[in-house]
Design a protein around this motif. Structure first.
Motif, PDB file in Angstrom:
ATOM      1  N   PRO A  27       0.808  -1.222  -0.006  1.00 16.67           N
ATOM      2  CA  PRO A  27      -0.092   0.119   0.066  1.00 16.67           C
ATOM      3  C   PRO A  27       0.848   1.211  -0.006  1.00 16.67           C
ATOM      4  O   PRO A  27       0.304   2.217   0.138  1.00 16.67           O
ATOM      5  N   PHE A  28       2.077   1.081  -0.077  1.00 14.79           N
ATOM      6  CA  PHE A  28       2.911   2.328   0.024  1.00 14.79           C
ATOM      7  C   PHE A  28       4.308   2.159  -0.583  1.00 14.79           C
ATOM      8  O   PHE A  28       4.758   1.058  -1.002  1.00 14.79           O
ATOM      9  N   LEU A  29       5.009   3.059  -1.188  1.00 13.06           N
ATOM     10  CA  LEU A  29       6.164   3.199  -1.569  1.00 13.06           C
ATOM     11  C   LEU A  29       7.265   3.196  -0.523  1.00 13.06           C
ATOM     12  O   LEU A  29       7.465   4.172  -0.058  1.00 13.06           O
ATOM     13  N   PRO A  30       8.176   2.194   0.067  1.00 10.20           N
ATOM     14  CA  PRO A  30       8.913   2.407   0.709  1.00 10.20           C
ATOM     15  C   PRO A  30      10.230   3.188   0.497  1.00 10.20           C
ATOM     16  O   PRO A  30      10.754   3.109  -0.724  1.00 10.20           O
ATOM     17  N   SER A  31      10.982   3.630   1.468  1.00 10.69           N
ATOM     18  CA  SER A  31      12.155   4.185   1.217  1.00 10.69           C
ATOM     19  C   SER A  31      13.303   2.975   1.229  1.00 10.69           C
ATOM     20  O   SER A  31      14.488   3.250   0.807  1.00 10.69           O
ATOM     21  N   LEU A  32      13.106   1.911   1.892  1.00 11.13           N
ATOM     22  CA  LEU A  32      13.976   0.913   2.086  1.00 11.13           C
ATOM     23  C   LEU A  32      13.299  -0.570   1.506  1.00 11.13           C
ATOM     24  O   LEU A  32      12.333  -0.593   2.133  1.00 11.13           O
ATOM     25  N   ASN A  43      24.659 -15.813  -5.226  1.00 13.86           N
ATOM     26  CA  ASN A  43      24.212 -14.495  -5.047  1.00 13.86           C
ATOM     27  C   ASN A  43      24.836 -13.154  -5.990  1.00 13.86           C
ATOM     28  O   ASN A  43      26.250 -13.483  -5.961  1.00 13.86           O
ATOM     29  N   THR A  44      24.152 -12.304  -6.568  1.00 14.50           N
ATOM     30  CA  THR A  44      24.841 -11.449  -7.434  1.00 14.50           C
ATOM     31  C   THR A  44      25.386 -10.196  -6.814  1.00 14.50           C
ATOM     32  O   THR A  44      25.501  -9.017  -7.388  1.00 14.50           O
ATOM     33  N   PHE A  45      25.087  -9.964  -5.403  1.00 17.08           N
ATOM     34  CA  PHE A  45      25.361  -8.770  -4.722  1.00 17.08           C
ATOM     35  C   PHE A  45      24.742  -7.505  -5.369  1.00 17.08           C
ATOM     36  O   PHE A  45      25.443  -6.545  -5.713  1.00 17.08           O
ATOM     37  N   PHE A  46      23.450  -7.699  -5.343  1.00 18.88           N
ATOM     38  CA  PHE A  46      22.509  -6.544  -6.131  1.00 18.88           C
ATOM     39  C   PHE A  46      22.367  -5.267  -5.187  1.00 18.88           C
ATOM     40  O   PHE A  46      21.796  -4.425  -5.736  1.00 18.88           O
ATOM     41  N   GLY A  47      22.575  -5.531  -3.938  1.00 17.51           N
ATOM     42  CA  GLY A  47      22.009  -4.437  -2.917  1.00 17.51           C
ATOM     43  C   GLY A  47      23.040  -3.328  -2.690  1.00 17.51           C
ATOM     44  O   GLY A  47      24.118  -3.244  -3.368  1.00 17.51           O
ATOM     45  N   ASP A  48      22.539  -2.307  -2.048  1.00 18.60           N
ATOM     46  CA  ASP A  48      23.436  -1.287  -1.668  1.00 18.60           C
ATOM     47  C   ASP A  48      24.059  -1.671  -0.558  1.00 18.60           C
ATOM     48  O   ASP A  48      25.308  -1.254  -0.304  1.00 18.60           O
ATOM     49  N   LEU A  49      23.485  -2.363   0.247  1.00 20.76           N
ATOM     50  CA  LEU A  49      24.158  -3.239   1.469  1.00 20.76           C
ATOM     51  C   LEU A  49      23.969  -4.838   1.165  1.00 20.76           C
ATOM     52  O   LEU A  49      22.827  -4.991   0.927  1.00 20.76           O
ATOM     53  N   VAL A 101      13.263   3.396  -4.475  1.00 16.26           N
ATOM     54  CA  VAL A 101      13.771   3.258  -3.154  1.00 16.26           C
ATOM     55  C   VAL A 101      14.993   3.761  -3.040  1.00 16.26           C
ATOM     56  O   VAL A 101      16.077   4.105  -3.777  1.00 16.26           O
ATOM     57  N   ARG A 102      15.291   4.383  -1.698  1.00 16.97           N
ATOM     58  CA  ARG A 102      16.522   5.097  -1.300  1.00 16.97           C
ATOM     59  C   ARG A 102      17.836   4.029  -1.161  1.00 16.97           C
ATOM     60  O   ARG A 102      18.809   4.320  -1.465  1.00 16.97           O
ATOM     61  N   ARG A 103      17.376   2.639  -0.599  1.00 17.02           N
ATOM     62  CA  ARG A 103      18.351   1.879  -0.376  1.00 17.02           C
ATOM     63  C   ARG A 103      17.750   0.335  -0.525  1.00 17.02           C
ATOM     64  O   ARG A 103      16.705   0.295  -0.381  1.00 17.02           O
ATOM     65  N   ILE A 104      18.355  -0.552  -1.005  1.00 16.46           N
ATOM     66  CA  ILE A 104      18.182  -1.982  -1.173  1.00 16.46           C
ATOM     67  C   ILE A 104      19.225  -2.717  -0.212  1.00 16.46           C
ATOM     68  O   ILE A 104      20.400  -2.459  -0.473  1.00 16.46           O
TER      69      ILE A 104
END
Length: 328
Positions: free
Chosen positions: A75-80, A115-121, A103-106
């Motif tokens: 129901p919302f667009l998250p920042s994370l 795993n392809t290490f697709f995140g910001d963290l 999103v601000r961060r993944i």
């Protein structure tokens, strides 16, 4: 600061969070997602926990399982965005890959070697027995989080399912120590035991009876597999969850190194599950077909006929066994 502490610091600041995991959910992705969602709720964050397919009945006992959403229900667009137990963003479900720009961060938390290490963290540890182990490490870094009985039960479920009841090679001494900690924190072993091993649907047994006659062996009995045709699933009214664990039957045969199950999801789409005992890295085999996983447990989807999928995968397995000189 270690990665678990870095992620913990990020979570304490988060106000609106989506936690997402893969389709065809298993005990690790469900348990990890629910444990993290409940913990973040304690911090006052607005949380949506998302999976791409319905929760299998065997995991419906976990607190919070009825509140899991499909991707189009957020129901919302998250920042994370926190993605758990996924090798890449595409595994989450169509549409999530576009969130990278919104999103601000993944944050990516996973234990698969592919795993392809697709995140910001990225908190990726292939040595962890389950993603739930990594979720626990993060939660322990957050002041104000109470790892209550519901969280402990979810994390224990993640751990016990991905280790095959602590039988698989990924079970180490630290795995057992973690399991003991979760019991001390209130993990409901009786509830878990009853739902995972003492409440098997009759359809699962009937499906097993239909599928066992398809058992085939090759390479001097080193490779064994079962075939699950779509028409059999439809005849019985079976779902994917009723096929869970079938791969353990060919793998358990004396002398077999690699067990496999080929399940026809729809005409031209075959889901392949691979398990090995101690020699072959089945992640390498799955990677040939766009899949992945772990050294001893991996899978992939193959486009083509069931017969073609069986021929291609069994040939690839046999070639690797031969190349390593393990057959003769």
């Amino acid at each position: 600061m270690g990665i678990a502490a870095e992620i913990a610091a990020e979570l304490t600041q988060a106000k609106e969070v989506v936690i997402a995991s893969h389709r065809l959910p298993d005990g690790d992705c469900i348990g990890s997602t629910l444990a993290l969602a409940r913990a973040l709720g304690q911090l006052g964050a607005r949380v949506a926990a998302v999976i791409g397919d319905p929760v299998p009945e065997m995991y419906s006992f976990l607190p919070g399982s009825k509140e899991l959403l499909f991707p189009n229900q957020v129901p919302f667009l998250p920042s994370l965005l926190i993605v758990v137990d996924c090798t890449d963003l595409e595994r989450v479900e169509e549409g999530f890959s576009s969130w990278r720009q919104k999103v601000r961060r993944i944050i990516n938390i996973d234990h698969h070697v592919s795993n392809t290490f697709f995140g910001d963290l990225n908190f990726v540890d292939e040595g962890a027995a389950a993603t739930g182990e990594l979720i626990y490490a993060v939660l322990k870094e957050i002041d104000g989080i109470c790892i209550d009985a519901a969280i402990a039960t979810a994390l224990y479920t993640a751990l016990v399912t991905d280790t095959g009841s602590f039988q698989f090679e990924n079970c180490q001494s630290r795995t057992l120590r973690l399991a003991a900690e979760l019991v001390d924190l209130g993990a409901d072993l009786a509830l878990i035991r009853e739902n995972l091993w003492e409440n098997k649907p009759l359809l699962s047994i009937r499906l097993l009876a239909e599928v066992l006659p398809t058992l085939s062996l090759a390479y001097e009995g080193k490779v064994a597999w079962l075939v699950v045709r779509q028409e059999v699933m439809e005849k019985l009214g079976a779902k994917g969850e009723h096929a869970e664990g079938l791969v353990n039957y060919p793998r358990s045969i004396a002398g077999v190194e690699v067990g496999a199950v080929f399940r026809e999801l729809e005409p031209g789409v075959i889901k392949v599950a691979l398990r090995s005992k101690k020699q072959l890295d089945v992640n390498e085999v799955a990677a040939l077909f766009g899949g992945g996983g772990h050294k001893r447990a991996a899978g992939c989807l193959i486009r083509g006929s069931l017969e073609e999928a069986v021929e291609q995968v069994i040939k690839a397995v046999g070639e690797r066994l031969n190349h390593a000189g393990r057959l003769y």
